[in-house]
Design a protein around this motif. Structure first.
Motif, short mmCIF file in Angstrom:
data_model
loop_
_atom_site.label_atom_id
_atom_site.label_comp_id
_atom_site.label_asym_id
_atom_site.label_seq_id
_atom_site.Cartn_x
_atom_site.Cartn_y
_atom_site.Cartn_z
N GLY A 70 14.88 8.30 -14.70
CA GLY A 70 14.92 7.94 -16.12
C GLY A 70 14.61 6.48 -16.35
N ASP A 71 15.46 5.82 -17.11
CA ASP A 71 15.22 4.40 -17.44
C ASP A 71 16.00 3.44 -16.56
OD1 ASP A 71 17.75 4.90 -18.34
OD2 ASP A 71 17.34 4.45 -20.45
N ASP A 72 16.50 3.91 -15.42
CA ASP A 72 17.18 3.03 -14.46
C ASP A 72 16.15 2.05 -13.89
OD1 ASP A 72 18.37 1.88 -12.18
OD2 ASP A 72 19.65 3.63 -11.89
N PRO A 73 16.40 0.75 -13.96
CA PRO A 73 15.40 -0.22 -13.49
C PRO A 73 15.33 -0.35 -11.98
CG PRO A 73 17.36 -1.36 -14.26
CD PRO A 73 17.57 0.09 -14.58
N SER A 74 16.18 0.34 -11.23
CA SER A 74 16.18 0.21 -9.77
C SER A 74 14.86 0.73 -9.19
CB SER A 74 17.35 1.01 -9.17
OG SER A 74 18.58 0.57 -9.70
N PRO A 75 14.43 0.18 -8.07
CA PRO A 75 13.20 0.68 -7.42
C PRO A 75 13.36 2.16 -7.05
CG PRO A 75 13.86 -1.43 -6.48
CD PRO A 75 15.00 -0.97 -7.34
N ASP A 76 12.50 2.97 -7.58
CA ASP A 76 12.60 4.42 -7.34
C ASP A 76 11.27 5.05 -6.98
OD1 ASP A 76 11.61 4.01 -10.01
OD2 ASP A 76 11.95 6.14 -10.38
N LEU A 77 10.18 4.27 -6.96
CA LEU A 77 8.84 4.82 -6.81
C LEU A 77 8.18 4.27 -5.54
CD1 LEU A 77 6.83 6.52 -8.85
CD2 LEU A 77 5.56 4.39 -8.71
N LEU A 78 7.62 5.18 -4.75
CA LEU A 78 6.96 4.82 -3.49
C LEU A 78 5.46 4.68 -3.71
CD1 LEU A 78 6.88 4.60 -0.35
CD2 LEU A 78 6.75 7.10 -0.31
N TYR A 79 4.90 3.57 -3.26
CA TYR A 79 3.45 3.39 -3.35
C TYR A 79 2.96 2.71 -2.08
CZ TYR A 79 4.18 -1.58 -4.46
OH TYR A 79 4.54 -2.90 -4.41
N ARG A 80 1.67 2.85 -1.83
CA ARG A 80 1.09 2.27 -0.62
C ARG A 80 -0.21 1.58 -0.96
NH1 ARG A 80 0.98 6.54 3.56
NH2 ARG A 80 -0.76 7.41 2.37
N GLU A 81 -0.33 0.35 -0.52
CA GLU A 81 -1.57 -0.40 -0.73
C GLU A 81 -2.64 0.11 0.23
OE1 GLU A 81 -2.07 -2.44 -3.05
OE2 GLU A 81 -0.06 -3.00 -3.73
N PRO A 82 -3.92 -0.01 -0.13
CA PRO A 82 -4.99 0.39 0.79
C PRO A 82 -4.90 -0.36 2.11
CG PRO A 82 -5.86 -0.05 -1.41
CD PRO A 82 -4.43 -0.51 -1.41
N ALA A 83 -5.29 0.33 3.20
CA ALA A 83 -5.19 -0.29 4.53
C ALA A 83 -5.97 -1.59 4.60
CB ALA A 83 -5.68 0.69 5.59
N GLY A 84 -7.08 -1.69 3.88
CA GLY A 84 -7.90 -2.89 3.92
C GLY A 84 -7.23 -4.10 3.32
N SER A 85 -6.18 -3.89 2.55
CA SER A 85 -5.49 -5.01 1.91
C SER A 85 -4.36 -5.56 2.77
CB SER A 85 -4.93 -4.58 0.56
OG SER A 85 -3.89 -3.61 0.72
N LEU A 86 -4.05 -4.89 3.89
CA LEU A 86 -2.95 -5.32 4.74
C LEU A 86 -3.44 -6.36 5.75
CD1 LEU A 86 -1.35 -1.84 5.48
CD2 LEU A 86 -0.64 -3.52 3.77
N PRO A 87 -2.57 -7.27 6.17
CA PRO A 87 -2.96 -8.23 7.20
C PRO A 87 -3.43 -7.50 8.47
CG PRO A 87 -0.89 -8.88 6.18
CD PRO A 87 -1.19 -7.50 5.69
N ARG A 88 -4.50 -7.99 9.05
CA ARG A 88 -5.07 -7.34 10.23
C ARG A 88 -4.06 -7.25 11.37
NH1 ARG A 88 -8.62 -3.67 12.00
NH2 ARG A 88 -9.62 -4.24 13.98
N LEU A 103 3.35 2.51 7.05
CA LEU A 103 2.68 1.22 7.04
C LEU A 103 2.14 0.92 5.64
CD1 LEU A 103 1.58 -1.20 8.69
CD2 LEU A 103 -0.51 0.14 9.04
N GLY A 104 2.47 -0.22 5.12
CA GLY A 104 1.99 -0.63 3.81
C GLY A 104 2.74 -0.04 2.64
N GLU A 105 3.80 0.73 2.89
CA GLU A 105 4.54 1.36 1.79
C GLU A 105 5.54 0.38 1.18
OE1 GLU A 105 4.33 6.02 3.25
OE2 GLU A 105 6.26 4.99 3.16
N SER A 106 5.64 0.45 -0.14
CA SER A 106 6.57 -0.40 -0.88
C SER A 106 7.20 0.41 -2.00
CB SER A 106 5.84 -1.62 -1.46
OG SER A 106 5.24 -2.40 -0.46
N TYR A 107 8.18 -0.18 -2.66
CA TYR A 107 8.89 0.50 -3.74
C TYR A 107 8.95 -0.39 -4.97
CZ TYR A 107 10.42 3.92 -0.30
OH TYR A 107 10.44 4.90 0.67
N ARG A 108 8.92 0.24 -6.12
CA ARG A 108 9.10 -0.43 -7.40
C ARG A 108 9.71 0.56 -8.36
NH1 ARG A 108 5.37 1.76 -10.82
NH2 ARG A 108 3.30 2.30 -10.03
N SER A 109 10.10 0.09 -9.53
CA SER A 109 10.57 1.00 -10.56
C SER A 109 9.37 1.68 -11.22
CB SER A 109 11.37 0.24 -11.62
OG SER A 109 11.92 1.13 -12.58
#
Length: 511
Positions: A70-88, A103-109
């Motif tokens: 719902g509207d809880d501001p806590s990080p609840d969503l999993l996303y992953r940046e493209p592999a090319g954007s990660l440090p080699r 690898l490369g996974e992060s969380y946000r609301s």
């Protein structure tokens, strides 16, 4: 017990008076059961659906969204940046140390605006009691579920589940009761993409032993997969061009463009009436989807329950193995397009289309088993070739034995380039890369076999469906035939278009 009644039970259709087109209402059930299963693709599915509703209803349409927390501001969503954007250095260490998971996974609301609340049982029950109770005869309620799902049990395998936030479950039986509580004459359209979603096709049937009474609402639905198969599509990747799941194809057929705005190659308006019906969108999905989903709709379940196939004797009935020209002559426009399109993509011709598809499916299973053996060997080789690199790497930087060692953080910032040079310059690195890429190539070839297999199964199912539909008037009573006609009419409707003189149907148990 399954939700539909036995074949011997009678179904009575009571036609309500013709009514003016009512309103369309939209209910979205979305998100995962917890942050680790609440992938960003689920959030973006809601955004695409909202855009579709905005385009289809220029003056607006009521839509209520229940998503994750719902509207809880806590990080609840999993996303992953493209592999090319990660440090080699991070990518190379993960590969060599065999730690590429997450690898490369992060969380946000989540960023779904205007959510009505969390996707919880209590919120959904409250919605059906309040908002649902205000719907009127002739209204349609669209329920779009973009979530995860679970299996039924051995006693009731079609009583599958939608997983809600907090690991709650909304099962077929529960949703049946909620739909039963809607006012009479409200039509319900389901579009569900969760694993095992086909179990919810049972909502099209009435059930005489449910204490709350039979299913009074006319229900049709479209499902990513059958009740006993997982579904494709949930991903933390942020690149929407990589999203391949049932509703992406379903909605793009109706919108006329992909979720990223690109024009689509196949014409989804199969009957040329200027509208893309729900049934046409489903047919488009069967033809265009590159997933391994075996998608279905409520009329498929109805036919398998109420009709039957030829037993091979001279009974005057059709089967999936009947000559293809005979089946094409009986097929509806969407089914005819699916048969022809899948046959073309598989390179199948001739009268024995079902037999050809069956043999091709068997060949793909055999090839898949061979590839499985090759994949196991390739994976072992890739792991073996990385051991020497890993041992020498840890010999040079022993703190890498434990990634939680605080010294690792300093290493990745102050000596990152040295680590990259060490790995890429290792004598075994070239062989490791070749083996890693070969493994990825074999895994993609294996997936291709699954894709061919499922297209064969989609073709077989469609041929069987056509035979069952042609046989229905010969093996079922007039009431079942009439109910099927109404079900087909509901599936053939369109979003954003309500024909004048629409009728609603009331289904009650017969004596």
């Amino acid at each position: 017990m399954p939700l539909h009644r036995s074949a011997a039970a009678a179904l009575v259709i009571v036609a309500l008076p013709a009514v003016a087109p009512g309103e369309d209402h939209f209910l979205v059930i979305g998100g995962g059961a917890d942050p680790s299963t609440n992938q960003v693709s689920l959030e973006k599915n809601v955004a695409v659906f909202r855009a579709l509703i905005g385009e289809s209803y220029p003056t607006g349409a009521p839509i209520d969204v229940f998503f994750s927390d719902g509207d809880d501001p806590s990080p609840d969503l999993l996303y992953r940046e493209p592999a090319g954007s990660l440090p080699r250095v991070n990518v190379l260490l993960a590969r060599v140390l065999g730690q590429t998971d997450a690898l490369g996974e992060s969380y946000r609301s989540h960023s779904v605006d205007g959510v009505r609340g969390a996707s919880s049982l209590e919120n959904l029950r409250r919605w059906f009691r309040s908002t649902g109770g205000t719907l009127g005869s002739g209204d349609r309620l669209f329920i779009y579920a973009t979530a995860h799902g679970g299996k039924g049990d051995e006693e009731d395998p079609r009583n599958t589940a939608i997983y809600l936030w907090g690991r709650e479950e909304l099962r077929v039986r529960e949703l049946a009761g909620l739909i039963d509580g809607l006012p009479e004459g409200v039509g319900v359209v389901l579009v569900m993409v969760q694993c095992y979603s086909g179990g919810f096709a049972e909502l099209a049937f009435s059930r005489d032993d449910r204490p709350s009474g039979p299913n009074r609402a006319g229900v049709c639905g479209f499902f990513a997969t059958t009740h006993d198969r997982p579904a494709a599509g949930c991903t933390p990747d942020i690149d929407e061009e990589q999203y391949h799941e049932y509703s992406s194809y379903f909605w793009e057929a109706i919108r006329g463009r992909t979720r990223t705005g690109e024009p689509i190659g196949r014409e989804p308006d199969l009957d040329g009436d200027g509208l893309v019906s729900l049934a046409e969108a489903h047919a488009y999905t069967l033809l265009e989807s590159v997933t391994v989903d075996l998608s279905m709709k409520t009329s498929d379940a109805f036919l398998r329950h109420s009709s039957r196939l030829s037993t091979g004797v001279d009974d005057g009935l059709l089967s999936a193995d009947s000559p293809c020209p005979d089946l094409l002559a009986e097929a509806s426009i969407p089914d005819r397009a699916v048969i022809r399109g899948l046959s073309d993509s598989l390179g199948l011709t001739g009268d024995d289309r079902a037999g050809q598809a069956r043999r091709l499916a068997e060949e793909t299973r055999s090839e898949a088993r061979r590839l499985d053996r090759s994949i196991r060997q390739a994976r072992s080789r890739a792991v073996a070739s990385g051991i020497g690199i890993r041992d020498d790497l840890i010999g040079r930087w022993p703190e890498l034995k434990n990634r939680w060692n605080p010294a690792v953080t300093a290493l990745l910032t102050t000596e990152a380039e040295a680590v990259v040079v060490f790995i890429e310059g290792h004598p075994g690195y070239d062989q490791f890369e070749r083996r890693r890429l070969r493994l990825a190539e074999l895994e993609e070839l294996r997936l291709d076999q699954d894709r061919i297999w499922v297209r064969c199964r989609r073709l077989q199912h469609t041929l069987e469906r056509v035979a069952l539909e042609a046989n229905l008037p010969r093996v079922a009573d007039g009431e079942a035939v009439e109910r099927f006609r109404r079900l087909i009419a509901a599936e053939s409707a369109s979003i954003g278009h309500r024909p004048e003189g629409a009728t609603a149907a009331l289904v009650t148990p017969g004596g």
